[in-house]
Design a protein around this motif. Structure first.
Motif, short mmCIF file in Angstrom:
data_model
loop_
_atom_site.label_atom_id
_atom_site.label_comp_id
_atom_site.label_asym_id
_atom_site.label_seq_id
_atom_site.Cartn_x
_atom_site.Cartn_y
_atom_site.Cartn_z
N LYS A 72 -1.46 2.52 -1.43
CA LYS A 72 -0.36 3.35 -1.92
C LYS A 72 -0.67 4.83 -1.71
O LYS A 72 0.19 5.60 -1.26
CB LYS A 72 -0.10 3.07 -3.39
N THR A 95 4.48 -3.03 -4.97
CA THR A 95 4.73 -4.38 -5.50
C THR A 95 3.42 -5.08 -5.81
O THR A 95 3.28 -5.69 -6.88
CB THR A 95 5.55 -5.20 -4.49
N TRP A 141 6.41 0.10 -0.21
CA TRP A 141 7.00 -0.91 -1.06
C TRP A 141 6.02 -2.06 -1.31
O TRP A 141 5.89 -2.54 -2.44
CB TRP A 141 8.29 -1.44 -0.42
#
Length: 98
Positions: A85, A7, A3
């Motif tokens: 990521k 973001t 997350w």
């Protein structure tokens, strides 16, 4: 962790696209940067990153250097967020990242 990476990546992409849009508008014939409402919207989006670039790492920075520094810092941040990521997706599995 995923997350946070997503973001961070999204925020940097939005700021980079706003700065790219400003650059395109600055080179567009007949557009006055301070008057154009779309320019002002993009400036409102990118202003916090440019202000941050003027204060860090040296307090005295010329305005044209501040924009370059902000773009460079955002590109580095985007690369780090992308790496984070991909690493998180590899550890969590591909199905978790779809």
């Amino acid at each position: 962790m995923l997350w946070l990476a997503m973001t961070l990546k999204l925020v940097t992409e939005v700021a980079l696209m706003a700065m790219l849009g400003q650059w395109v508008l600055a080179h567009w014939p007949g557009v006055v940067p301070g008057v154009n409402p779309f320019w002002r919207l993009l400036d409102w989006i990118s202003a916090p990153f440019v202000r941050w670039a003027t204060r860090w790492p040296r307090p005295v920075v010329l305005p044209e250097q501040a924009r370059r520094r902000a773009v460079l810092a955002l590109l580095v941040l985007w690369l780090l967020a992308t790496t984070l990521k991909v690493t998180a997706c590899l550890h969590a599995g591909v199905r978790a990242c779809q």
